[in-house]
Design a protein around this motif. Structure first.
Motif, PDB file in Angstrom:
ATOM      1  N   GLY A 132      12.689  71.634  -0.511  1.00 14.67           N
ATOM      2  CA  GLY A 132      13.921  71.089   0.053  1.00 14.67           C
ATOM      3  C   GLY A 132      14.393  69.849  -0.687  1.00 14.67           C
ATOM      4  O   GLY A 132      15.593  69.664  -0.913  1.00 14.67           O
ATOM      5  N   SER A 133      13.455  69.006  -1.092  1.00 10.70           N
ATOM      6  CA  SER A 133      13.823  67.794  -1.834  1.00 10.70           C
ATOM      7  C   SER A 133      14.435  68.140  -3.183  1.00 10.70           C
ATOM      8  O   SER A 133      15.366  67.475  -3.643  1.00 10.70           O
ATOM      9  CB  SER A 133      12.596  66.905  -2.026  1.00 10.70           C
ATOM     10  OG  SER A 133      12.138  66.448  -0.785  1.00 10.70           O
TER      11      SER A 133
ATOM     12  N   SER B  53       8.797  70.729   2.088  1.00  9.41           N
ATOM     13  CA  SER B  53       9.462  69.446   1.837  1.00  9.41           C
ATOM     14  C   SER B  53       9.728  69.237   0.345  1.00  9.41           C
ATOM     15  O   SER B  53      10.788  68.705  -0.022  1.00  9.41           O
ATOM     16  CB  SER B  53       8.646  68.288   2.412  1.00  9.41           C
ATOM     17  OG  SER B  53       7.390  68.193   1.783  1.00  9.41           O
TER      18      SER B  53
ATOM     19  N   CYS C 151      10.802  64.515   8.493  1.00  8.31           N
ATOM     20  CA  CYS C 151      11.207  65.416   9.573  1.00  8.31           C
ATOM     21  C   CYS C 151      10.456  66.753   9.493  1.00  8.31           C
ATOM     22  O   CYS C 151      10.043  67.288  10.528  1.00  8.31           O
ATOM     23  CB  CYS C 151      12.718  65.668   9.502  1.00  8.31           C
ATOM     24  SG  CYS C 151      13.714  64.230   9.928  1.00  8.31           S
TER      25      CYS C 151
ATOM     26  N   ILE D 143      17.175  60.293   1.098  1.00  9.04           N
ATOM     27  CA  ILE D 143      17.466  61.446   1.958  1.00  9.04           C
ATOM     28  C   ILE D 143      16.285  62.420   1.937  1.00  9.04           C
ATOM     29  O   ILE D 143      15.885  62.962   2.981  1.00  9.04           O
ATOM     30  CB  ILE D 143      18.770  62.135   1.521  1.00  9.04           C
ATOM     31  CG1 ILE D 143      19.965  61.209   1.764  1.00  9.04           C
ATOM     32  CG2 ILE D 143      18.963  63.457   2.248  1.00  9.04           C
ATOM     33  CD1 ILE D 143      21.255  61.683   1.120  1.00  9.04           C
ATOM     34  N   SER D 144      15.703  62.631   0.769  1.00  2.00           N
ATOM     35  CA  SER D 144      14.561  63.539   0.640  1.00  2.00           C
ATOM     36  C   SER D 144      13.344  63.030   1.397  1.00  2.00           C
ATOM     37  O   SER D 144      12.607  63.815   1.998  1.00  2.00           O
ATOM     38  CB  SER D 144      14.205  63.735  -0.824  1.00  2.00           C
ATOM     39  OG  SER D 144      15.244  64.398  -1.491  1.00  2.00           O
TER      40      SER D 144
ATOM     41  N   TYR E 142      13.996  63.719   4.987  1.00  6.75           N
ATOM     42  CA  TYR E 142      13.841  65.153   5.185  1.00  6.75           C
ATOM     43  C   TYR E 142      12.360  65.535   5.256  1.00  6.75           C
ATOM     44  O   TYR E 142      11.943  66.290   6.146  1.00  6.75           O
ATOM     45  CB  TYR E 142      14.542  65.921   4.049  1.00  6.75           C
ATOM     46  CG  TYR E 142      14.205  67.377   4.004  1.00  6.75           C
ATOM     47  CD1 TYR E 142      14.729  68.254   4.939  1.00  6.75           C
ATOM     48  CD2 TYR E 142      13.357  67.879   3.022  1.00  6.75           C
ATOM     49  CE1 TYR E 142      14.418  69.610   4.897  1.00  6.75           C
ATOM     50  CE2 TYR E 142      13.044  69.221   2.987  1.00  6.75           C
ATOM     51  CZ  TYR E 142      13.573  70.091   3.917  1.00  6.75           C
ATOM     52  OH  TYR E 142      13.254  71.402   3.880  1.00  6.75           O
TER      53      TYR E 142
ATOM     54  N   ILE F 290      17.945  69.131  -2.436  1.00  8.71           N
ATOM     55  CA  ILE F 290      18.741  67.946  -2.095  1.00  8.71           C
ATOM     56  C   ILE F 290      19.150  67.210  -3.365  1.00  8.71           C
ATOM     57  O   ILE F 290      20.316  66.812  -3.523  1.00  8.71           O
ATOM     58  CB  ILE F 290      17.951  67.022  -1.142  1.00  8.71           C
ATOM     59  CG1 ILE F 290      17.839  67.658   0.238  1.00  8.71           C
ATOM     60  CG2 ILE F 290      18.605  65.643  -1.055  1.00  8.71           C
ATOM     61  CD1 ILE F 290      16.870  66.966   1.176  1.00  8.71           C
TER      62      ILE F 290
END
Length: 92
Positions: free
Chosen positions: A58-59, A55, A87, A80-81, A84, A62
């Protein structure tokens, strides 16, 4: 207290404080209730720490994509992060 010695801004300092607090929290959680690896939707066996790393990585992507495509404000990319990351922790 000033942060001039490293030319930091308060948002930057708060970001690193949040990362440190997250790592401390994850360490305490691991000591108190050890994680059990589970298989998520990608078929990978992941632990709590793995999901945190995925995470965070990915952040970062993003935010970089948001800066490259949109620019500011970054608070939208942060929301959004967070979605994400929720999830990833739920399904990965």
């Amino acid at each position: 207290m000033t942060l001039d010695w490293m030319a930091w801004t308060w948002p930057t300092a708060l970001f690193f404080i949040a990362i440190a607090a997250t790592l401390i929290t994850m360490t305490v959680l691991e000591i108190r209730c050890p994680t059990v690896a589970r298989v998520g939707v990608l078929g990978l066996k992941t632990t709590r720490g793995d999901r945190l790393f995925i995470s965070l990585l990915g952040s970062a992507f993003i935010h970089l994509a948001w800066l490259g495509l949109v620019g500011s404000p970054l608070w939208v990319a942060s929301i959004i992060s967070l979605v994400y990351a929720a999830c990833v922790f739920r399904w990965a």
